[in-house]
Design a protein around this motif. Structure first.
Motif, PDB file in Angstrom:
ATOM      1  N   TYR A   1       0.924  -1.342  -0.105  1.00 19.46           N
ATOM      2  CA  TYR A   1       0.064   0.171   0.063  1.00 19.46           C
ATOM      3  C   TYR A   1       0.590   1.171   0.126  1.00 19.46           C
ATOM      4  N   ILE A   2       0.374   2.323  -0.582  1.00 22.18           N
ATOM      5  CA  ILE A   2       0.983   3.493  -0.611  1.00 22.18           C
ATOM      6  C   ILE A   2      -0.039   4.693  -0.848  1.00 22.18           C
ATOM      7  N   ASP A   3       0.380   5.548  -0.041  1.00 28.10           N
ATOM      8  CA  ASP A   3      -0.274   6.857  -0.278  1.00 28.10           C
ATOM      9  C   ASP A   3       0.480   8.182  -0.048  1.00 28.10           C
ATOM     10  N   ALA A   4       1.041   8.409  -1.158  1.00 30.57           N
ATOM     11  CA  ALA A   4       2.109   9.435  -1.321  1.00 30.57           C
ATOM     12  C   ALA A   4       1.907  11.105  -0.993  1.00 30.57           C
ATOM     13  N   GLN A   5       0.563  11.095  -0.794  1.00 32.97           N
ATOM     14  CA  GLN A   5      -0.296  12.478  -0.741  1.00 32.97           C
ATOM     15  C   GLN A   5      -0.208  12.905   0.777  1.00 32.97           C
ATOM     16  N   GLU A   6      -0.506  11.911   1.731  1.00 33.40           N
ATOM     17  CA  GLU A   6      -0.841  12.356   3.005  1.00 33.40           C
ATOM     18  C   GLU A   6       0.315  13.206   3.672  1.00 33.40           C
ATOM     19  N   PRO A   7       0.060  14.252   4.466  1.00 32.62           N
ATOM     20  CA  PRO A   7       1.059  15.166   5.043  1.00 32.62           C
ATOM     21  C   PRO A   7       1.838  14.214   6.170  1.00 32.62           C
ATOM     22  N   ASP A   8       3.241  14.568   6.188  1.00 31.57           N
ATOM     23  CA  ASP A   8       3.938  13.850   7.370  1.00 31.57           C
ATOM     24  C   ASP A   8       3.629  14.447   8.515  1.00 31.57           C
ATOM     25  N   PHE A   9       4.420  13.829   9.697  1.00 36.95           N
ATOM     26  CA  PHE A   9       4.431  14.708  10.982  1.00 36.95           C
ATOM     27  C   PHE A   9       4.609  16.199  10.935  1.00 36.95           C
ATOM     28  N   HIS A  10       5.945  16.337  10.301  1.00 33.74           N
ATOM     29  CA  HIS A  10       6.596  17.538  10.207  1.00 33.74           C
ATOM     30  C   HIS A  10       5.293  18.703   9.593  1.00 33.74           C
ATOM     31  N   GLU A  11       4.738  18.181   8.736  1.00 35.44           N
ATOM     32  CA  GLU A  11       3.640  19.062   7.941  1.00 35.44           C
ATOM     33  C   GLU A  11       2.476  19.058   9.086  1.00 35.44           C
ATOM     34  N   VAL A  12       1.856  18.246   9.433  1.00 33.52           N
ATOM     35  CA  VAL A  12       0.667  18.154  10.490  1.00 33.52           C
ATOM     36  C   VAL A  12       0.944  19.019  11.415  1.00 33.52           C
ATOM     37  N   MET A  13       2.354  19.248  12.009  1.00 31.53           N
ATOM     38  CA  MET A  13       2.753  19.713  13.108  1.00 31.53           C
ATOM     39  C   MET A  13       3.071  21.355  12.812  1.00 31.53           C
ATOM     40  N   GLN A  14       2.912  21.736  11.483  1.00 27.95           N
ATOM     41  CA  GLN A  14       3.175  22.881  10.975  1.00 27.95           C
ATOM     42  C   GLN A  14       4.550  23.498  11.609  1.00 27.95           C
ATOM     43  N   LEU A  15       5.772  22.526  11.634  1.00 30.71           N
ATOM     44  CA  LEU A  15       6.770  22.893  11.783  1.00 30.71           C
ATOM     45  C   LEU A  15       7.702  23.645  10.986  1.00 30.71           C
ATOM     46  N   ASN A  16       8.355  24.559  11.213  1.00 31.21           N
ATOM     47  CA  ASN A  16       9.190  25.501  10.298  1.00 31.21           C
ATOM     48  C   ASN A  16      10.063  24.725   9.327  1.00 31.21           C
ATOM     49  N   ASP A  17      10.430  25.165   8.438  1.00 31.41           N
ATOM     50  CA  ASP A  17      11.544  24.256   7.630  1.00 31.41           C
ATOM     51  C   ASP A  17      12.664  24.551   8.179  1.00 31.41           C
ATOM     52  N   ALA A  18      13.306  25.511   8.843  1.00 32.43           N
ATOM     53  CA  ALA A  18      14.597  25.473   9.543  1.00 32.43           C
ATOM     54  C   ALA A  18      14.423  24.399  10.543  1.00 32.43           C
ATOM     55  N   PRO A  19      15.436  23.340  10.549  1.00 33.86           N
ATOM     56  CA  PRO A  19      15.236  22.535  11.883  1.00 33.86           C
ATOM     57  C   PRO A  19      15.520  23.164  12.966  1.00 33.86           C
ATOM     58  N   LEU A  20      14.683  22.457  13.879  1.00 35.59           N
ATOM     59  CA  LEU A  20      14.420  23.016  15.380  1.00 35.59           C
ATOM     60  C   LEU A  20      15.905  23.169  15.998  1.00 35.59           C
ATOM     61  N   ASN A  21      16.604  22.042  15.460  1.00 36.30           N
ATOM     62  CA  ASN A  21      18.117  22.205  16.121  1.00 36.30           C
ATOM     63  C   ASN A  21      19.086  23.034  15.664  1.00 36.30           C
TER      64      ASN A  21
END
Ligand code: TPP
Ligand code: SF4
Ligand code: MG
Lengths: 350, 618
Positions: A308-328
């Motif tokens: 099974y594959i669903d390539a469209q579903e947003p991943d955790f980073h996206e769902v949490m609306q994290l910034n592009d710049a890594p937190l670290n």
């Protein structure tokens, strides 16, 4: 003790797009039993990462505890690794991933690690669609503690001493499908042809990618009567689909019969060209994938390939609306609001 | 047994006090009384008089009795005062019998006389002040929900009349509270006025108890410790909070999220420079913290005793693998679910020595909201400096109640201490990187973050024994060397930790205390002095201990360790860590779930000394 293929260093050794030979992706000499399926999986990881032109140091390896979870020592020596605690790799992977989403995360777990002690964390990392490759090196037993049945052992499968497992098994592929995994595959440690492209696809998939790899334990669970032995697995494998991984900017050249093939685009620009073995199994449909899985079980077969594959579903980073710049990567001036702000906060409490 | 027969039968003169009394509201959980009660406390605070409110609540969402106790103290005492309350505001018929009993002789009992009072509740030594609360409410509001809400504001109005609280301040507070919903201001002020007028009409106001304006607050604030911890994490640059809900720690994560969601949004992208993950359990929460810290983000979790128990395997890993982690443990009464909404300091041992194997953890123990802020912020520096878990140990009393505190302050020149983390160029300059190689001789070794350098610095983090170069080994000598280094690191840790606070010197009696016991101890010391007994005190702010602690114990003939648990857990840690003769340390213990009162300290100290003198005289 077995050795991954000794690497004879030769100037003509093939190099990847980063000008690296496979040896740049190797690890320490394996201390697993000779013939252990886990070593073949390590070799496949090396091959997949090399073929994908991944920078080794931009990969992070995480694992739980078990023979399987030890195996990250045996590949990608230039990557950081974290051999955490039994069954809890998903949480460590989650923390690491939110801290820096730019690395590639490869998680290695066992069937004991994921389907027993770690069942809770496994379920939740699936739900979160954390962007990672999650390998279950599934031998139906607890290798490291000397061969007790694990929860993925099939009902009726015989232990070395001849006892039949009386309990229904937990099929992590079925569980993952049920709770919303976005990439679900199964493979066999003895089938590198299938495993390497699957790994490449899984790594390129943006989201949680499970590959349940049947990986026989030669020491405790490879006898007649075991349903996780090399022989049994070879005899019962049913290839669900054959995939060809096409990296970004390359053209698809493979030609399959129309109706039997499909092309799937991944987020990073790569694509999968997929040759179906079962014409009515559509791996983009959760329902169809579930049915294919149930059918194979009814026929006493082990469905492998991309299920099974669903390539469209947003991943955790996206769902949490994290910034592009890594937190670290954030610096104090971006993190600390400063005293003036604190003064106005104080005022609210007067 | 009814109060009328069991308690004082003779009439007692009504208590007369200005700015020094305890008010208690008896409410029904879930009836919306919390904001009205807070309004009451805040108005006295605004009048410049030190005010300390406390919620006393059951493990229940709706229906059971709950109380709000406010200590008003011109002297500035903030501990719970034992020995009954001066005025009880009874809004809950369920608990009335107990509530009457709790009033001090000469005290006041405000009740709703819409229905007649059960005569069994009458005490001759209590002054009954009737307010037809339900009647007023029903006459003025028809909607059931409004009735319930405004009833709360009405009794605050009545109290304002009885205690002479400034109505302008109350109205101002209401205006501030509803600044966003302006049309609620007028109805709330009306309700306040209804109660005020009723009390004025029915009773001679003010009664014997009275609040007078003072200027004793200065720039102090009224804030909960959990809010301060959450803010401390924001200011320290924590970007990852992973947690699982548990009373009394929940509001730490909530406060972090509240402030982060306004202060940590990327200006360009509108996206978050932080993440709050509600984990599936505390094991996962700690795993996430460790994973994030391993990868170079500042991460923390907040929990209470049961959560710490679940985190212990991971805490052992973080200790041994030397991964920073910050944990706020807001203690409650255990074991197990114990009394989940009552306070205690009973996780000392399970926190300091959390996990299997030889483990010891750095613990920071704040006693005020400002210390909650400061120590939480410092915890991140210390955790990264020492590469080990750091636990901020608070409790329900400070965590969930608004406490009087110095304002929070951040030194803008302060620079985060990110510890020994090697960058790519530093790795280039190295011959060979040894993750666990003590290069500086301080037992603290340098780490690298994943993704730093293409060739150098990668290593395998694990809970399994390894040598200085992070290579797996089970050789006994390598293991011992490493464990010895970890011990040296522990012994050197106090250099990075807040020093104890010593008050007084030269007395024969010393009181060691920590966390929320401080207020009661300081008040007790005043009382003991008045009674001719001089004492010195030492407030522990951290474990491991500074040399001053052993010194203090040595200098005092008799030392009491004051703590809020049954087993004298901090005393055990002191004995163990400092190799103190156990006979040297006596205990003052309080573990009934209520915050420590000065009375308890005084009476246990006096009793212990009295007993000893008697023995000595034999
Ligand atoms: C908390 C905890 N309980 C038990 C163990 C012992 N233990 C180590 S590995 C293992 C089972 C591993 O099985 P699996 O994940 O299937 O890995 P395999 O060795 O089969 O690859 C167990 C029970 C442990 N390390 N930690
Ligand atoms: S015990 Fe089994 S799983 Fe472990 S290394 Fe040996 S063969 Fe592999
Ligand atoms: Mg296994």
């Amino acid at each position: 003790m077995s050795y991954l293929k000794p690497n004879f260093r030769h100037p003509q050794l093939p190099k990847n797009g980063l000008d690296l030979t496979r040896s740049s992706y190797e690890g320490l000499i394996s201390t697993l039993c000779a013939g252990c399926g886990h070593d073949s999986i390590s070799a496949a990881v090396i091959q997949a990462c090399w073929e994908l032109d991944l920078e080794p140091h931009r990969i992070a390896k995480v694992s739980g505890i078990g023979c399987s979870s030890k195996s990250p020592t045996y590949f990608l020596n230039k990557s950081h690794g974290f051999n955490s605690v039994h069954g809890r790799m998903p949480s460590v992977a989650t923390g690491a991933n939110v801290a820096n989403h730019e690395l590639t995360y490869i998680g290695v777990s066992g069937d004991g690690d994921s389907a027993s002690i770690g069942m809770g964390q496994f379920a939740h990392v699936v739900r979160r669609n954390l962007n990672m490759l999650y390998l279950v090196e599934n031998n139906g037993c607890y290798g490291l503690t000397k061969g007790q049945d694990s929860a993925t052992a099939d009902e009726g499968s015989k232990s070395r001493t001849g006892n039949e497992n009386p309990f229904e098994n937990i099929d992590l592929v079925g569980v993952a499908l049920e709770i919303g995994a976005t990439f679900v595959a199964r493979s066999f440690s003895g089938d590198k042809e299938q495993l390497v492209p699957l790994m490449k696809a899984a790594i390129s998939h943006r989201g949680f990618a499970l590959i349940d790899v049947i990986s026989p334990c030669v020491t405790f669970n490879n006898h007649h009567g075991s349903t996780k032995s090399y022989d049994y697995t070879r005899e019962h494998v049913q290839t669900g689909s054959i995939i060809d991984f096409v990296p970004p900017r390359e053209e698809i050249t493979a030609q399959y019969d129309a109706g039997e093939s499909m092309q799937l685009d991944l987020h990073d620009g790569s694509s999968l060209s997929l040759q179906k073995a079962q014409p009515n199994h559509d791996p983009t449909s959760r329902r169809s994938a579930t049915e294919a899985l149930l059918d194979s079980r009814e026929n006493n077969q082990i469905l492998t390939g991309l299920i099974y594959i669903d390539a469209q579903e947003p991943d955790f980073h996206e769902v949490m609306q994290l910034n592009d710049a890594p937190l670290n990567s954030l610096q104090q001036d971006q993190l600390c609001p400063g005293n003036e702000k604190l003064r106005s906060i104080n005022n609210v409490f007067r | 047994m009814t109060p009328s027969t069991s308690q004082a039968k003779k009439k007692v003169a009504p208590i007369v006090a200005v700015n020094d009394f305890v008010v208690k509201f008896a409410n029904v959980n879930g009836s919306g009384s919390a904001s009205a009660n807070a309004l009451f406390a805040k108005s006295i605070f605004r009048m410049g008089v030190p005010t300390t409110p406390r919620n006393i609540f059951p493990s229940n969402i709706q229906g059971l009795p709950t109380w709000y106790e406010v200590r008003i103290s011109e002297q500035g005492y903030t501990a719970r005062r034992a020995g009954g309350v001066d005025i009880m505001v009874s809004v809950n018929p369920q608990s009335m019998a107990d509530d009457v009993r709790e009033v001090r002789p000469g005290g006041y009992f405000v009740y709703d006389n819409t229905r007649p009072l059960d005569i069994r509740l009458l005490r001759r030594d209590v002054n009954y002040l009737a307010i037809p609360l339900t009647e007023i409410t029903n006459n003025n509001y028809s909607d059931a929900r409004l009735r319930q809400l405004f009833k709360n504001v009405i009794y605050v109005g009545a109290m304002a009349a009885m205690l002479d609280i400034d109505m302008d301040i109350l109205e101002q507070l209401i205006a501030e509270q509803f600044a966003g919903k302006k049309k609620l201001i007028e109805p709330n002020c009306n309700a306040l006025r209804l109660g005020y007028d009723a009390a004025k009409n029915l009773h001679s106001c003010p009664i014997g108890l009275k609040v007078e304006k003072r200027d004793l607050i200065g720039n102090r604030i009224l804030m909960s410790g959990n809010t301060a911890c959450g803010l401390g994490a924001v200011y320290a640059g924590a970007t990852v909070a992973a947690w699982y809900p548990i009373t009394p720690s929940t509001s730490v994560a909530e406060a972090y999220e509240k402030y982060a969601s306004s202060l940590r949004i990327d200006a360009d992208t509108g996206r978050k420079n932080y993440v709050v993950i509600q984990a599936e359990d505390e094991l996962a929460a700690m795993g996430m913290v460790i994973g994030a810290s391993w990868n170079g983000a500042r991460a923390f979790t907040a929990t209470s005793g049961p959560g710490v128990s679940l985190m212990t395997e991971f805490l052992g890993l973080a200790y041994f693998a030397e991964v920073p982690a910050v944990l706020v443990n807001v203690q409650r009464a255990g074991p197990s679910t114990g009394m989940p909404t009552r306070t205690q300091q009973s996780d000392i041992l399970s926190t300091v020595y959390a996990s299997h194997g030889d483990t010891r953890h750095v613990v920071l123990i704040p006693s005020t909201p400002k210390e909650c802020f400061d120590l939480t912020a410092s915890a991140f520096d210390i955790a990264e400096r020492l590469q080990t878990p750091v636990i901020v140990l608070t409790d329900l009393d400070i965590g969930m109640n608004d406490g009087l505190s110095e304002p929070l302050e951040w030194d803008d020149d302060r620079v985060y201490d990110r510890g020994k983390v090697l960058a790519a160029d530093e790795l280039d300059a190295l011959d060979k990187f040894g993750r666990y190689l003590d290069v500086d001789g301080d037992a603290i070794t340098a780490r690298t973050l994943p993704g730093t350098h293409p060739e150098k610095g990668a290593f395998f983090t694990r809970g399994t024994s390894r040598d200085e170069y992070a290579t797996y080994t089970e050789k006994g000598d390598a293991y011992e060397r490493n464990m010895q280094r970890l011990l040296r690191k522990w012994h050197g840790a106090s250099a990075y930790l807040p020093e104890p606070v010593v008050k007084g010197s030269g007395s024969a009696i010393g009181l060691i205390h920590f966390g929320t016991s401080a207020a009661a101890v300081y008040e007790a010391m005043d009382t003991l002095t008045e009674n001719g007994m001089q004492t010195d005190s030492l407030q522990l702010l951290s474990v491991p201990f500074h040399d001053e602690v052993a010194e203090f114990i040595k200098q005092h003939e008799t030392v009491f360790v004051v703590e809020q648990n049954r087993d004298a857990q901090m005393r055990t840690v002191l004995v163990n860590e400092l190799e103190i003769d156990p006979a040297k340390l006596q205990s003052v213990l309080n573990y009934d779930g209520s915050p420590l009162a000065a009375d308890t300290v005084c009476s246990q100290v006096q009793q212990a000394l009295g007993n000893r003198q008697m023995v000595a005289g034999d």
